[in-house]
Scaffold this motif. Structure first.
Motif, PDB file in Angstrom:
ATOM      1  N   GLY A  30       0.663  -1.047  -0.022  1.00 50.44           N
ATOM      2  CA  GLY A  30       0.266  -0.221  -0.028  1.00 50.44           C
ATOM      3  C   GLY A  30       0.788   1.343   0.016  1.00 50.44           C
ATOM      4  O   GLY A  30       0.365   1.987  -0.902  1.00 50.44           O
ATOM      5  N   PHE A  31       1.816   1.390   0.994  1.00 52.03           N
ATOM      6  CA  PHE A  31       2.817   2.476   0.817  1.00 52.03           C
ATOM      7  C   PHE A  31       3.562   2.788  -0.414  1.00 52.03           C
ATOM      8  O   PHE A  31       3.556   3.562  -1.023  1.00 52.03           O
ATOM      9  CB  PHE A  31       3.690   2.479   2.097  1.00 52.03           C
ATOM     10  N   ALA A  32       4.150   1.628  -0.949  1.00 52.67           N
ATOM     11  CA  ALA A  32       4.648   1.432  -1.860  1.00 52.67           C
ATOM     12  C   ALA A  32       3.671   2.087  -3.359  1.00 52.67           C
ATOM     13  O   ALA A  32       4.368   2.846  -4.319  1.00 52.67           O
ATOM     14  CB  ALA A  32       5.406   0.156  -2.704  1.00 52.67           C
ATOM     15  N   ILE A  35       3.364   5.914  -2.933  1.00 53.00           N
ATOM     16  CA  ILE A  35       4.699   6.608  -3.187  1.00 53.00           C
ATOM     17  C   ILE A  35       4.771   6.807  -4.685  1.00 53.00           C
ATOM     18  O   ILE A  35       5.371   7.929  -5.046  1.00 53.00           O
ATOM     19  CB  ILE A  35       5.737   5.916  -2.451  1.00 53.00           C
ATOM     20  N   TRP A  36       4.848   5.687  -5.428  1.00 47.99           N
ATOM     21  CA  TRP A  36       5.089   5.254  -6.840  1.00 47.99           C
ATOM     22  C   TRP A  36       3.721   5.887  -7.702  1.00 47.99           C
ATOM     23  O   TRP A  36       4.116   6.170  -8.925  1.00 47.99           O
ATOM     24  CB  TRP A  36       5.485   4.112  -7.184  1.00 47.99           C
ATOM     25  N   LEU A  37       2.671   5.566  -7.461  1.00 46.27           N
ATOM     26  CA  LEU A  37       1.530   6.030  -8.167  1.00 46.27           C
ATOM     27  C   LEU A  37       0.816   6.858  -7.889  1.00 46.27           C
ATOM     28  O   LEU A  37      -0.553   6.961  -7.926  1.00 46.27           O
ATOM     29  CB  LEU A  37       0.749   4.677  -8.513  1.00 46.27           C
ATOM     30  N   GLY A  38       1.223   7.578  -6.654  1.00 42.76           N
ATOM     31  CA  GLY A  38       0.306   8.579  -6.010  1.00 42.76           C
ATOM     32  C   GLY A  38      -0.242   9.916  -6.960  1.00 42.76           C
ATOM     33  O   GLY A  38      -1.362  10.020  -6.673  1.00 42.76           O
ATOM     34  N   GLN A  39       0.742  10.221  -8.026  1.00 47.22           N
ATOM     35  CA  GLN A  39       0.009  11.189  -8.880  1.00 47.22           C
ATOM     36  C   GLN A  39      -1.243  10.659  -9.648  1.00 47.22           C
ATOM     37  O   GLN A  39      -2.162  11.118 -10.032  1.00 47.22           O
ATOM     38  CB  GLN A  39       1.005  11.738  -9.867  1.00 47.22           C
ATOM     39  N   ALA A 317       5.621  13.104  12.597  1.00 51.82           N
ATOM     40  CA  ALA A 317       4.968  12.540  11.574  1.00 51.82           C
ATOM     41  C   ALA A 317       4.448  13.548  10.670  1.00 51.82           C
ATOM     42  O   ALA A 317       4.473  13.133   9.279  1.00 51.82           O
ATOM     43  CB  ALA A 317       3.447  12.162  12.250  1.00 51.82           C
ATOM     44  N   VAL A 318       4.330  14.771  10.848  1.00 52.41           N
ATOM     45  CA  VAL A 318       4.102  15.840   9.890  1.00 52.41           C
ATOM     46  C   VAL A 318       5.272  15.989   8.827  1.00 52.41           C
ATOM     47  O   VAL A 318       5.400  16.112   7.648  1.00 52.41           O
ATOM     48  CB  VAL A 318       3.805  17.124  10.515  1.00 52.41           C
ATOM     49  N   LEU A 319       6.433  15.986   9.683  1.00 46.22           N
ATOM     50  CA  LEU A 319       7.838  16.274   8.906  1.00 46.22           C
ATOM     51  C   LEU A 319       7.751  15.061   7.909  1.00 46.22           C
ATOM     52  O   LEU A 319       8.096  15.226   6.714  1.00 46.22           O
ATOM     53  CB  LEU A 319       9.099  16.532   9.858  1.00 46.22           C
ATOM     54  N   VAL A 320       7.810  13.790   8.356  1.00 48.75           N
ATOM     55  CA  VAL A 320       8.193  12.649   7.744  1.00 48.75           C
ATOM     56  C   VAL A 320       7.079  12.448   6.552  1.00 48.75           C
ATOM     57  O   VAL A 320       7.495  12.453   5.188  1.00 48.75           O
ATOM     58  CB  VAL A 320       8.044  11.410   8.498  1.00 48.75           C
ATOM     59  N   PHE A 321       5.784  12.284   6.795  1.00 46.58           N
ATOM     60  CA  PHE A 321       4.844  12.138   5.798  1.00 46.58           C
ATOM     61  C   PHE A 321       4.675  13.456   4.970  1.00 46.58           C
ATOM     62  O   PHE A 321       4.154  12.976   3.485  1.00 46.58           O
ATOM     63  CB  PHE A 321       3.599  11.570   6.487  1.00 46.58           C
ATOM     64  N   GLY A 322       4.816  14.474   5.354  1.00 43.35           N
ATOM     65  CA  GLY A 322       4.664  15.561   4.628  1.00 43.35           C
ATOM     66  C   GLY A 322       5.811  15.593   3.602  1.00 43.35           C
ATOM     67  O   GLY A 322       5.742  16.024   2.419  1.00 43.35           O
ATOM     68  N   GLY A 323       6.984  15.187   4.020  1.00 40.98           N
ATOM     69  CA  GLY A 323       8.063  15.265   3.021  1.00 40.98           C
ATOM     70  C   GLY A 323       8.046  14.195   1.901  1.00 40.98           C
ATOM     71  O   GLY A 323       8.401  14.173   0.649  1.00 40.98           O
ATOM     72  N   ILE A 324       7.101  13.060   2.333  1.00 36.33           N
ATOM     73  CA  ILE A 324       7.068  12.014   1.299  1.00 36.33           C
ATOM     74  C   ILE A 324       5.752  12.248   0.295  1.00 36.33           C
ATOM     75  O   ILE A 324       6.239  12.189  -0.947  1.00 36.33           O
ATOM     76  CB  ILE A 324       6.628  10.789   2.016  1.00 36.33           C
ATOM     77  N   TRP A 325       4.708  12.771   0.921  1.00 39.42           N
ATOM     78  CA  TRP A 325       3.611  12.825  -0.025  1.00 39.42           C
ATOM     79  C   TRP A 325       2.940  14.537   0.073  1.00 39.42           C
ATOM     80  O   TRP A 325       1.944  14.647  -0.461  1.00 39.42           O
ATOM     81  CB  TRP A 325       2.475  12.072   0.722  1.00 39.42           C
TER      82      TRP A 325
END
Length: 362
Positions: A30-32, A35-39, A317-325
Motif C-alpha cells: 500500500g505504501f509503495a 509513493i510510486w503511483l500517488g499522482q 509525523a508531519v515532517l516525515v509524511f509531509g516530506g513523502i506525500w
C-alpha cells in the motif's frame, strides 16, 4: 548470543504468524503504491477522503430509516451544492484579494523599509545600518522568489487545466459510487483476505473509526476556524480578510507549526495597514484568543475519541509524511501516526493471543 540468533528470535517473535506476515506485506504494498503511483491515484485518493467525510451524514440518515440510496443522493447533492457555492462565491473573492495583495506588495515592502529605518533611528545601538540592509536584502530576495513562484504557479495551473477538468468529473463520480457501494466494495476486498484475520480486523476497526473521525473533525475545524477568523478580521476592518481567513483555516492542518506560520502574514498585513499601534495589538490579541480557543476548546471537542499522541510524535509525523506525500502527507500525518501506534500495540498482543489459542487447542 550471535547476531544471527538475535535476528532469528526477533523474526520468530513478531513474524511467526501468517497473518502478521500478510499484514506487513499489505502495508508495504500500500505504501509503495501511494509513493510510486500517488499522482495517478490522486483522483481516487481525493474521492476516498471525501467519501470518508460524507459517510457520517449518510449513516445518520440511514439510522433515521431513510433508504440507503436516498440518503446517499441527499448527502451527495448537498456536497455538490456546497462545492458549487464555494467555486462561485468564495474562490473568486479569495482570488481577487490575492491578486490585490500581490499588486500592493511593492508598497508594503517600501513601508517595511521605512519602518526598519525608524527602528534603527530609535534603537541605534541594537539595530545597526548594516543589520537593516541585511534584513532588507533578505526580504527583497524572499519577495522576488515569492513573485516568481506565483508566476510559475499560474503558468502551471494553465497547463494543468485538463487535470482540473478530470478532477471535477472523476472525483464526484467516484465519491458517489464509493458511498453507494461501500459495503459491496469492502466485501470484495475482504474476500481476498484469509478467513482467520483477528489482528487485521482489530487494526482495521480502530483505523476506520480513527480516520473517519479525523477527516470529519478536521474538515469541521477548518470551516469553523476559517469562518471565525474571517469575521474577526472583517470586524477590525483588516484588508484581505477572506484570504487570511482561508489561510488561518487551512493552517490547522499542520498542528503547532501551522498556527505559527499563519501568524506571520496576519501580523504583516495588520502592521502595514494599522501601523504598530493599538489596533495592531487588538488584531493580534484577537488572533491569539482564536488560536487558544481552537487548541483548548474546539480540538478536544472534535477529536475527543482520537488516540492521544505526544506533540513530538505529531511533529515528526508531519515532517516525515509531509516530506513523502506533500499536502496529503500533512493531512494524514496524525491518522498515519495513529496507525503506526495501533500496529505497535496490537502486533505483539495479536501474536501472543494466537499462540495461546494454539496451545489451548492442542
Amino acid at each position: 548470543m550471535t547476531l544471527r540468533t538475535v535476528v532469528r528470535n526477533w523474526v520468530d517473535r513478531y513474524f511467526s504468524d501468517e497473518e502478521a506476515v500478510l499484514l506487513l506485506a499489505l502495508l508495504v504494498a500500500g505504501f509503495a503504491a501511494v509513493i510510486w503511483l500517488g499522482q495517478v491515484l490522486a483522483p481516487f485518493l481525493t474521492a476516498l477522503v471525501v467519501a470518508f467525510l460524507l459517510q457520517g451524514p449518510v449513516n445518520g440518515l440511514t439510522r433515521r430509516k431513510v433508504p440507503h440510496l436516498m440518503a446517499v443522493l441527499i448527502v451527495f447533492l448537498a456536497f455538490i451544492g456546497v462545492m458549487l457555492a464555494m467555486a462561485f462565491i468564495l474562490l473568486p473573492l479569495v482570488w481577487e484579494q490575492l491578486t490585490s495583495l500581490i499588486q500592493e506588495a511593492p508598497r508594503m515592502f517600501a513601508s517595511g523599509q521605512d519602518m526598519l529605518d525608524e527602528l534603527q533611528k530609535e534603537y541605534p545601538q541594537l539595530i545597526t545600518p548594516d543589520l537593516v540592509q541585511h534584513w532588507i536584502g533578505v526580504i527583497s530576495r524572499e519577495a522576488t522568489q515569492l513573485s516568481q513562484r506565483a508566476v510559475s504557479l499560474s503558468l502551471a495551473s494553465l497547463g494543468n487545466l485538463m487535470s482540473l477538468i478530470i478532477y471535477l468529473v472523476l472525483v464526484p463520480i467516484l465519491v458517489f459510487f464509493l458511498l453507494k457501494d461501500r459495503d459491496r466494495l469492502i466485501g470484495f476486498l475482504v474476500s481476498f483476505l484469509p478467513t482467520k484475520r483477528d489482528l487485521m480486523t482489530r487494526v482495521w476497526q480502530e483505523m476506520d473509526s480513527q480516520i473517519a473521525n479525523y477527516i470529519r473533525g478536521k474538515a469541521t475545524e477548518i470551516i469553523i476556524v476559517g469562518t471565525v477568523a474571517f469575521f474577526t478580521f472583517a470586524m477590525f476592518g483588516l484588508p484581505y480578510s477572506a484570504l487570511l481567513g482561508v489561510l488561518v483555516g487551512f493552517s490547522v492542518l499542520v498542528p503547532y507549526i501551522g498556527a505559527a506560520v499563519a501568524t506571520l502574514p496576519v501580523a504583516a498585513v495588520a502592521g502595514f495597514h494599522f501601523g504598530l499601534g493599538d489596533q495592531f495589538l487588538y488584531v493580534l490579541v484577537a488572533y491569539g484568543v482564536l488560536q487558544a480557543l481552537d487548541g483548548n476548546v474546539l480540538v478536544p471537542i472534535l477529536f475527543s475519541e482520537a488516540v492521544n499522541l505526544h506533540p513530538v510524535s505529531i511533529i515528526l509525523a508531519v515532517l516525515v509524511f509531509g516530506g513523502i506525500w506533500g499536502f496529503w502527507g500533512v493531512f494524514f500525518a496524525i491518522p498515519l501516526a495513529t496507525l503506526l501506534k495501533a500496529l505497535v500495540y496490537a502486533w505483539p498482543r495479536g501474536i501472543q493471543q494466537h499462540s495461546i489459542a494454539q496451545k489451548v487447542g492442542e
